[in-house]
Each structure stands twice: as C-alpha cells, then as structure tokens.
Scaffold this active site. Structure first.
Site, PDB file in Angstrom:
ATOM      1  N   ARG A  80     -21.074  16.889  15.614  1.00 12.52           N
ATOM      2  CA  ARG A  80     -20.194  17.613  14.807  1.00 12.52           C
ATOM      3  C   ARG A  80     -20.576  17.758  13.463  1.00 12.52           C
ATOM      4  O   ARG A  80     -20.098  18.629  12.598  1.00 12.52           O
ATOM      5  CB  ARG A  80     -18.863  17.074  14.787  1.00 12.52           C
ATOM      6  CG  ARG A  80     -17.768  18.240  14.505  1.00 12.52           C
ATOM      7  CD  ARG A  80     -16.370  17.551  14.044  1.00 12.52           C
ATOM      8  NE  ARG A  80     -15.746  16.911  15.186  1.00 12.52           N
ATOM      9  CZ  ARG A  80     -15.456  15.513  15.315  1.00 12.52           C
ATOM     10  NH1 ARG A  80     -15.629  14.879  14.319  1.00 12.52           N
ATOM     11  NH2 ARG A  80     -14.764  15.192  16.402  1.00 12.52           N
ATOM     12  N   TYR A 121      -8.983  38.864  -1.089  1.00  9.69           N
ATOM     13  CA  TYR A 121      -8.694  39.304   0.475  1.00  9.69           C
ATOM     14  C   TYR A 121      -7.421  38.885   1.015  1.00  9.69           C
ATOM     15  O   TYR A 121      -7.062  37.889   0.594  1.00  9.69           O
ATOM     16  CB  TYR A 121     -10.017  38.437   0.798  1.00  9.69           C
ATOM     17  CG  TYR A 121     -10.330  38.510   2.132  1.00  9.69           C
ATOM     18  CD1 TYR A 121     -10.651  39.653   2.882  1.00  9.69           C
ATOM     19  CD2 TYR A 121     -10.342  37.380   3.069  1.00  9.69           C
ATOM     20  CE1 TYR A 121     -10.949  39.566   4.222  1.00  9.69           C
ATOM     21  CE2 TYR A 121     -10.476  37.399   4.605  1.00  9.69           C
ATOM     22  CZ  TYR A 121     -10.937  38.565   4.989  1.00  9.69           C
ATOM     23  OH  TYR A 121     -11.254  38.561   6.382  1.00  9.69           O
ATOM     24  N   LYS A 137     -20.615  38.087   6.693  1.00 11.40           N
ATOM     25  CA  LYS A 137     -20.863  39.545   6.059  1.00 11.40           C
ATOM     26  C   LYS A 137     -22.200  39.808   5.828  1.00 11.40           C
ATOM     27  O   LYS A 137     -23.298  39.949   6.852  1.00 11.40           O
ATOM     28  CB  LYS A 137     -20.089  39.597   4.654  1.00 11.40           C
ATOM     29  CG  LYS A 137     -18.563  39.288   4.842  1.00 11.40           C
ATOM     30  CD  LYS A 137     -17.812  40.636   5.373  1.00 11.40           C
ATOM     31  CE  LYS A 137     -16.189  40.037   5.839  1.00 11.40           C
ATOM     32  NZ  LYS A 137     -15.428  39.526   4.590  1.00 11.40           N
TER      33      LYS A 137
HETATM   34  C1  LIG Z   1     -14.422  38.866   4.969  1.00 11.65           C
HETATM   35  C2  LIG Z   1     -14.112  38.056   3.839  1.00 11.65           C
HETATM   36  C3  LIG Z   1     -13.705  36.689   3.926  1.00 11.65           C
HETATM   37  C4  LIG Z   1     -13.491  36.005   5.181  1.00 11.65           C
HETATM   38  O1  LIG Z   1     -14.691  35.948   5.895  1.00 11.65           O
HETATM   39  P1  LIG Z   1     -14.438  35.765   7.529  1.00 11.65           P
HETATM   40  O2  LIG Z   1     -15.876  35.242   8.052  1.00 11.65           O
HETATM   41  O3  LIG Z   1     -13.925  36.924   8.144  1.00 11.65           O
HETATM   42  O4  LIG Z   1     -13.443  34.855   7.867  1.00 11.65           O
HETATM   43  C5  LIG Z   1     -13.322  36.008   2.862  1.00 11.65           C
HETATM   44  N1  LIG Z   1     -13.255  36.489   1.686  1.00 11.65           N
HETATM   45  C6  LIG Z   1     -13.527  37.830   1.379  1.00 11.65           C
HETATM   46  C7  LIG Z   1     -13.602  38.362   0.095  1.00 11.65           C
HETATM   47  C8  LIG Z   1     -14.199  38.454   2.390  1.00 11.65           C
HETATM   48  O5  LIG Z   1     -14.522  39.808   2.386  1.00 11.65           O
END
Ligand SMILES: *Cc1c(COP(=O)(O)O)cnc(C)c1O
Length: 370
Positions: free
Chosen positions: A37, A90, A186
């Site tokens: 972990r 977000y 992303k």
């Molecule tokens: C997509 C996003 C997140 C979260 O990412 P995940 O991996 O989908 O949980 C957090 N902050 C911003 C600004 C985002 O665009």
C-alpha cells in the site's frame, strides 16, 4: 541518474500487497518497503518525475484528482480552521469543501478575481486558501503571487489546483503557492483511462502532513495506474503544445461566429485576464469556454447532438475532443455568474483542427434549424 548498465527506461509494474521479507528483523523496518500500500518502484518513479515537473521536493499520490484535493485540505487542516475556496472551483471540490464542516472546518467561498483583496477575507483561523486558475467552467485567472503574499503575511497556506495547465504552463510553487495539486487523470496521463492525483510541495513538513493523511486513510494507488500516468508524462510537453495550438485555433474561429457572445480563453486578447495570464503562464492547454448568444435548451441540445468529432462527456486531457453544456452544474455563491447565454466548454484534443472546426460548423447549422 543511476549507474550505467542494463536497465529498463521505465520502472517495473509490481503488483503486490504482500512483500515477502528476508528475515524477521526486516518486518518492522521503516527504511525498506514492507507493504504494497505504501507504493513500489513505479510509484517512486512517478513521484520523482512529478517533483521535477512542478519544482517540488515532496509528492503524495492519491487515487484521483479529487482525492488529492481532499488529501491536501484534510492533511493540512484541523477542526477550528477556516479555509477560503475560490467560487469558481471544480464542482466536486465545492461539495468537498462544504462537507468539511462535519469535521469542524469552515469553508468560505471567495470571488476568484479577488487578488490581494483576499486580505479582507483572511481570519486568524484561516489555514488555507484554495486557488484554481483558470477557474473551472468560467476561466477566471487568479493572481497567485498577490494571494500568496497576503495569505503568507497572515500565516495561511496557498493550495493551487493546477488541472488546467497539467503542470506544464503554470508553475504554482514558483509563483508562491505552498501546494500544487495535479489531477493526473487529465493531461498528465492523457489517455482518459486512469484516475490519479498528486499533491506537491517544496516543504518537507507540509509534504509529510499530506503524505500522512494518505497513509492513514488508506488511499492507495495501484501500480498499473501509476505506470500509465508515468508513461503519459513522457509525452506531456509534446501533447500540450498541440492542445494549445489547436485550442487557440478553434477558440479564434469560434470568436468570429455570430452565435457566440464571448470565448473564455485566457490566451485570447479579448479575455479580461489576458495580461495576468501572460505574466504568470507560459502557454495554454486546450480547454476553454464559450458563452453563446441567448438560446434555449432545445437549440443547445441540437448543437451538441449534431457533433460527431467531439464527444459529449466530462473530464478532459485525452486524445478526443469533448464538448459539454455547463449551465446545469454552474453554482456560485460569492460572485454570481453573468453569462449572456448558454455556457459551453470545449476540450480540444489531438485530432486535425480542420475536422473539429467543420464539426462545430455543422453543429451551428443544426442549431439554426432546431
Ligand atoms: C477533474 C478535476 C479534478 C478531479 O480529478 P479526478 O481525477 O476526476 O477526481 C479536480 N480539480 C479540477 C480543477 C478538475 O478539473
């Protein structure tokens, strides 16, 4: 750099919870890996690449971008603390911030273009200011150096969610932030096939507090996911250059369309924060917003439904271009959003830009007929 000799470019993917230890004396050692972990070689490889990217000394991985925001906030705050959160955050971050009251942490939303006036919102109990620049959906650029100067003068920390730049064209830590949060889901991983996040800092104490939260809450990251993100990082710079170029081309085309009231892209001279963006960013990603002239829901749906090159979906940063209608998830409490018409968001992927523009033209034609 390790010694020259036979080695693989990327670390191995070790799938293991149990690590078989050589002898009884190893069981409780703290200087070797004793349990899966806590990560394997591939996690270490990813962390060191991320530290190099953000100019950080410490990196904690979390199983999603949202989990990284959670780890940073909960690892650094405690009951009785006050946190300031940008009103353009977000949406799931907003829900997280609101839920912190269950743990005795009060979140307050502030106007994203507040800059140095954040000083008026800081309280003796303010532990952290959460910044997202440009803002999710509405693309306000925040004055990170001014916010950091004011926050630091009062002993508050500045956390920057750097999803938009993917860690490439914004360097939050160099601008004075204490923690940079990177949703690796992303642009960094870039394949729309993994959830992962990281919280990075230059300060061993802050980094340690976040890492402790991750450890204590058991938010482990799989080796496969860490590997995918590490492989994505190798091409991040190249991909971002293309996202930027195609994004600006599509944004400029949209800006000239009669159906469009405003394009929310900080790289365009028409954006109200363009000067700030030029000062603090070295480039752009492929994500921007478009405010249409007033149009009913049926017209918006007709436009989106006519698109074939663009997918309809959440998240961004992958190969495929995406389009989204934002109004149903827009929620502001400190600075009301005033758009002339429907707000759309486009994530420009890596496809030929001519195909994307032709697709948008077909969308507008369908919109006119609806
Ligand atoms: C997509 C996003 C997140 C979260 O990412 P995940 O991996 O989908 O949980 C957090 N902050 C911003 C600004 C985002 O665009």
């Amino acid at each position: 750099m390790t010694a020259k000799g036979p080695r693989t470019p990327n670390p191995p993917v070790t799938r293991a919870s149990t690590i078989l230890l050589g002898q009884a004396a190893d069981l409780y050692r703290t200087d070797i890996r004793v349990y899966g972990r806590f990560g394997h070689e591939v996690h270490d490889g990813l962390k060191s690449e991320l530290c190099a990217l953000e100019g950080a000394e410490a990196c904690a991985l979390a199983p999603s971008g949202l989990a990284a925001v959670t780890a940073a906030l909960m690892g650094l705050c405690q009951a009785g603390d006050h946190v300031l959160v940008t009103d353009a955050c977000y949406r799931p971050t907003r829900r997280l911030a609101e839920s912190l009251s269950r743990f005795g942490i009060e979140a307050e939303f502030y106007e994203p273009r507040i800059g140095g006036r954040i000083v008026e919102r800081l309280r003796p109990s303010t532990r952290a200011v959460l910044v997202e620049s440009p803002g999710s959906l509405t693309f306000e650029v925040q004055d990170i150096p001014a916010i950091a100067a004011a926050a630091h003068a009062q002993g508050a920390l500045v956390l920057v969610d750097d999803a938009w730049s993917g860690g490439v064209c914004l360097k939050p830590l160099a601008l004075g932030a204490d923690v940079a949060i990177l949703p690796l889901t992303k642009y960094p991983s870039g394949g729309s096939d993994v959830f992962l996040g990281a919280a990075l800092s230059r300060d061993a104490e802050l980094g340690g507090a976040i890492a402790r939260h991750v450890r204590e809450t058991g938010t482990a990251v799989s080796s496969d996911d860490a590997y995918l993100a590490l492989r994505g990082l190798r091409t991040l710079g190249l991909r971002m250059a293309r996202h930027q170029e195609s994004g600006l081309a599509v944004a400029r085309w949209l800006e000239a369309r009669p159906e469009v009231a405003r394009v929310l892209h900080p790289g365009l001279a028409s954006h109200p924060d363009h000067a700030l963006w030029r000062r603090d960013f070295s480039g752009a990603s492929g994500l921007f917003g478009v405010v249409l002239r007033p149009a009913c829901e049926r017209k918006v749906h007709a436009f989106l439904d006519a698109l074939t090159a663009f997918g309809l979906g959440f998240s961004y940063g992958g190969y495929e271009s995406l389009a989204l209608w934002c109004d149903p998830q827009l929620l502001r409490t400190a600075a009301p959003w005033t758009g002339e018409g429907p707000l759309l968001r486009f994530s420009i992927g890596l496809e030929p830009v001519e195909a994307l523009i032709a697709d948008l033209a077909a969308g507008f034609a369908a919109m006119a007929e609806a």
